[in-house]
Design an enzyme around this catalytic site. Structure first.
Site, short mmCIF file in Angstrom:
data_model
loop_
_atom_site.label_atom_id
_atom_site.label_comp_id
_atom_site.label_asym_id
_atom_site.label_seq_id
_atom_site.Cartn_x
_atom_site.Cartn_y
_atom_site.Cartn_z
N ASN A 11 -7.05 -3.58 -4.65
CA ASN A 11 -7.87 -3.11 -5.95
C ASN A 11 -6.86 -1.78 -6.17
O ASN A 11 -7.02 -0.82 -5.42
CB ASN A 11 -9.26 -2.67 -5.18
N TRP A 12 -6.14 -1.86 -7.33
CA TRP A 12 -5.39 -0.93 -7.72
C TRP A 12 -6.15 0.26 -8.45
O TRP A 12 -5.36 1.28 -8.74
CB TRP A 12 -4.29 -1.57 -8.56
N LYS A 13 -7.50 0.14 -8.60
CA LYS A 13 -8.07 0.97 -9.33
C LYS A 13 -7.43 1.52 -10.60
O LYS A 13 -6.69 0.59 -11.34
CB LYS A 13 -8.34 2.16 -8.52
N HIS A 96 -18.80 -1.83 -6.95
CA HIS A 96 -18.02 -0.94 -6.33
C HIS A 96 -18.50 0.61 -6.13
O HIS A 96 -19.10 0.74 -7.05
CB HIS A 96 -16.53 -0.96 -6.79
N GLU A 98 -17.38 3.20 -6.51
CA GLU A 98 -16.95 4.26 -7.64
C GLU A 98 -17.72 3.80 -8.79
O GLU A 98 -17.97 4.69 -9.71
CB GLU A 98 -15.43 4.16 -7.64
N GLU A 168 -18.35 -1.86 2.33
CA GLU A 168 -17.41 -0.59 2.35
C GLU A 168 -18.22 0.43 2.58
O GLU A 168 -18.74 0.98 1.50
CB GLU A 168 -16.65 -0.53 0.92
N GLY A 174 -11.19 5.84 0.63
CA GLY A 174 -9.94 6.71 0.02
C GLY A 174 -10.06 7.87 0.93
O GLY A 174 -9.57 9.15 0.65
N SER A 214 -10.34 2.72 3.62
CA SER A 214 -9.03 3.37 4.30
C SER A 214 -8.46 2.33 5.23
O SER A 214 -8.05 2.81 6.27
CB SER A 214 -9.56 4.53 5.05
N GLY A 235 -7.85 -0.54 -1.04
CA GLY A 235 -7.43 0.37 -2.34
C GLY A 235 -6.05 0.96 -2.20
O GLY A 235 -4.91 0.41 -2.53
N GLY A 236 -6.22 2.20 -1.64
CA GLY A 236 -4.55 3.01 -1.65
C GLY A 236 -3.40 2.17 -1.07
O GLY A 236 -2.48 2.16 -1.51
P1 PGA Z 1 -9.32 2.35 0.09
O1 PGA Z 1 -10.27 1.90 -0.93
O2 PGA Z 1 -8.46 1.36 0.79
O3 PGA Z 1 -8.24 3.47 -0.64
O4 PGA Z 1 -10.36 3.22 0.96
C1 PGA Z 1 -10.89 0.59 -0.74
C2 PGA Z 1 -11.83 0.56 -2.00
O5 PGA Z 1 -12.17 1.17 -2.76
O6 PGA Z 1 -12.07 -0.30 -2.08
#
Ligand code: PGA
Length: 259
Positions: A11-13, A96, A98, A168, A174, A214, A235-236
């Protein structure tokens, strides 16, 4: 789609524009071998979805939308619908953290989005997880229960086996703080037991469950080897093609069928 493959979603956000997304894809194509026991999914910015869909080899990568609007067409300025994404992406994230916490999406929105995705032949990746406060108050199981119940209302047993659930914990996203594998196992058991209650044992066995929060090159294997975990939502660490491809290799090694 069964559970024989590990599913790794990047997930590149709101990172990488159209140009950088294409460059990343070229880099990743060279780094990643096609493994029959791993499915790789990229969730780029909406702007790059169409471009990447023309560039990817679908035997190697699939695409996911990070978000979409639940209505199919109409006067909804600025929105993109699942109907418009049909045939372009195979998956879409729904709920998600966010979206829930920054954009105030509620249970009724996730429910409508799950329906819209299914209606348009897109597999929803329903993201659920407790906040730090809920975690310390020992409310994880209740939160999982309520978010699943809301997202899965109106889903039939037939549709349910194709849904993906991503557990999650919000406090792990993050932050560099990881959920304990034992806690993830408990969450996965709770998710499967709710699927069993709602849709029967067969669906509970078939539903794919991912962990996210993470995940990096060093801890990926700890989660991939957990019983009942079918992959990762990253994500990251997915923004670095080398790190992401290293995680994919770990998924290959940890997959049940080592083909
Ligand atoms: P993260 O994000 O790996 O940066 O913690 C995961 C996500 O938001 O799906």
């Amino acid at each position: 789609m069964g559970r024989e493959k590990k599913l790794i979603i990047g997930n590149w956000k709101m990172n990488l524009g159209v140009h950088d997304a294409s460059l990343y894809l070229h880099r990743l194509e060279k780094l990643v071998k096609v493994h029959r026991n791993v499915e790789i999914v990229l969730a780029p910015t909406m702007l790059a979805v169409q471009t990447l869909s023309l560039q990817i080899d679908r035997r190697q990568f699939r695409l996911a939308a990070q978000n979409f609007y639940h209505r199919d067409f109409g006067a909804y300025t600025g929105e993109v619908s699942a109907a418009q994404l049909k045939g372009v992406v195979d998956y879409a994230l729904v709920g998600h953290s966010e979206r829930r916490h920054i954009f105030n999406e509620h249970d009724k929105d996730t429910r409508a989005k799950v329906q819209a995705a299914i209606r348009n032949d897109i597999t929803p990746v329903l993201c659920i997880g407790e906040t730090a406060t809920e975690h310390s108050a020992d409310e994880t199981r209740d939160v999982i229960h309520d978010q699943l119940a809301a997202g899965l209302t109106n889903v039939t047993s037939e549709e349910a086996s194709d849904i993906i659930v991503a557990y999650e914990p919000v406090w792990a996203i993050g932050t560099g703080i990881n959920a304990k594998p034992a806690d993830v196992t408990k969450a996965v058991l709770a998710i499967r037991s709710q699927f069993k209650h709602l849709f029967g044992s067969k669906v509970a066995e078939e539903v794919r469950i991912l962990y996210g929060g993470s995940v990096n090159e060093d801890n990926a294997a700890d989660y991939l080897m957990l019983p009942g975990i079918d992959g990762l939502l990253i994500g990251g660490a997915s923004l670095d093609a080398h790190v992401f491809s290293a995680i994919i290799e770990k998924a290959h090694k940890n997959s049940k069928k080592d083909t």
